[in-house]
Scaffold this motif. Structure first.
Motif, PDB file in Angstrom:
ATOM      1  N   SER A 168      -8.878  -3.903   2.110  1.00 53.45           N
ATOM      2  CA  SER A 168      -8.577  -2.504   1.806  1.00 53.45           C
ATOM      3  C   SER A 168      -8.719  -2.220   0.317  1.00 53.45           C
ATOM      4  CB  SER A 168      -7.154  -2.164   2.265  1.00 53.45           C
ATOM      5  OG  SER A 168      -6.222  -3.001   1.611  1.00 53.45           O
ATOM      6  N   TYR A 215      -5.140   5.531   1.357  1.00 57.59           N
ATOM      7  CA  TYR A 215      -4.454   4.708   0.370  1.00 57.59           C
ATOM      8  C   TYR A 215      -4.667   5.295  -1.023  1.00 57.59           C
ATOM      9  CZ  TYR A 215      -4.164   1.032   3.959  1.00 57.59           C
ATOM     10  OH  TYR A 215      -3.905   0.308   5.093  1.00 57.59           O
ATOM     11  N   ALA A 217       0.286   5.274   0.967  1.00 51.21           N
ATOM     12  CA  ALA A 217      -0.701   6.119   1.645  1.00 51.21           C
ATOM     13  C   ALA A 217      -0.140   7.509   1.874  1.00 51.21           C
ATOM     14  CB  ALA A 217      -1.094   5.498   2.992  1.00 51.21           C
ATOM     15  N   HIS A 275       0.842  -1.202   0.000  1.00 54.05           N
ATOM     16  CA  HIS A 275       0.000   0.000   0.000  1.00 54.05           C
ATOM     17  C   HIS A 275       0.876   1.250   0.000  1.00 54.05           C
ATOM     18  CE1 HIS A 275      -2.900  -2.865   1.902  1.00 54.05           C
ATOM     19  NE2 HIS A 275      -3.769  -2.192   1.173  1.00 54.05           N
ATOM     20  N   LYS A 322      -2.663   0.476  -4.267  1.00 55.14           N
ATOM     21  CA  LYS A 322      -2.630  -0.845  -3.652  1.00 55.14           C
ATOM     22  C   LYS A 322      -2.279  -1.860  -4.721  1.00 55.14           C
ATOM     23  CE  LYS A 322      -5.515  -4.402  -1.456  1.00 55.14           C
ATOM     24  NZ  LYS A 322      -6.888  -4.789  -1.036  1.00 55.14           N
TER      25      LYS A 322
END
Length: 277
Positions: free
Chosen positions: A143, A129, A120, A118, A132
């Motif tokens: 997520s 985020y 972020a 991820h 991903k």
């Protein structure tokens, strides 16, 4: 139908002085509630979650539907994000300078570790985020791009906080929400600060099933030209399949990816201090 959990920040004093901000904030709050809901919601659920009276919610929802920011199921009256919002989000994501600067290293990191990665960026008391990359394994995490996660319960959040100077950290910690998500979530400021100091000392953070049961994450920060943190990366693995030597398997490639990306964005004026994410 359960009410969605609210994650919208309260308007700042500066926002409150801008004409029309209060009304706009209500629209954004309702839109955020729909976006954060784990299942489709209706007007009644939005009333409970927002605390707004029914006429206000009806007015907001009608306006959002008219602008194609929300859509309503004609049979169930359930609401979902509309095509216009998805188009805007897609354009923003595709043009994100931070993401474009990091994506090659993120792919390399995913391939080296074999785990989900991820990227972020900070947003108030949360991290969001903006990229991903899924693990090639059959197991998928819940997520998604655009998800807001808490600072105190995630590897990306703790890596970011650990990279702040003491003054900035104190400001972030003041009134920081610390909800419990699992039995491992730290909900005491003293415990969080102790882990932040540990993160500072070794240069990387962990999330030991604190945000999601069964998931262990390693995090590290990306810095701008001034040394201030502008983003963070995590490598997430399932607890039961974590490799025997995690510092070698996960942390070393993670730190290298952050180093390369930090050097890259330091050469881009618009990204040097995290202004164009």
């Amino acid at each position: 139908m359960p009410a969605p959990r609210s994650s919208s920040p309260a308007p700042s004093p500066v926002q409150a002085q801008v004409a029309g901000t209060a009304s706009f904030s209500k629209f954004m709050h309702v839109l955020q509630l729909v976006a954060d809901a784990e299942e489709p919601v209706n007007v009644a659920a939005l009333m409970r979650a927002s605390g707004y009276p029914r006429p206000t919610v009806h007015r907001i929802v009608a306006a959002l539907i008219a602008e194609r920011l929300l859509v309503e199921n004609q049979h169930s009256a359930a609401l979902a994000l509309g095509p216009r919002l998805i188009q805007l989000a897609s354009r923003s994501w595709g043009r994100s300078e931070m993401r474009l600067a990091a994506v090659d290293e993120l792919k390399r990191l995913r391939d080296q570790t074999g785990e989900t990665v991820h990227l972020a960026v900070p947003n108030g008391a949360n991290m969001v985020y903006i990229e991903k990359l899924e693990s090639p394994s059959a197991v998928r995490m819940a997520s998604r791009i655009g998800t807001s996660v808490s600072l105190h319960a995630t590897a990306v959040g703790k890596a970011y906080m650990a990279a702040l100077d003491d003054k900035a950290l104190k400001a972030v910690m003041k009134d920081l929400p610390m909800p419990r998500y699992t039995g491992n979530t730290m909900v005491e400021p003293a415990a969080l600060l102790a882990q932040i100091e540990q993160t500072r000392a070794r240069g990387w953070s962990v999330d030991n099933e604190e945000n999601e049961a069964g998931i262990f994450c390693f995090g590290a920060v990306i810095r701008g030209a001034t040394g201030a943190p502008v983003a963070a990366i995590s490598v997430s693995t399932l607890v039961f399949r974590q490799k025997e030597h995690p510092e070698q398997a996960y942390v070393a490639p993670l730190l290298e990816a952050c180093r390369v990306i930090s050097e890259r964005i330091a050469q881009a004026p618009s990204l040097a201090d995290g202004d164009a994410l």
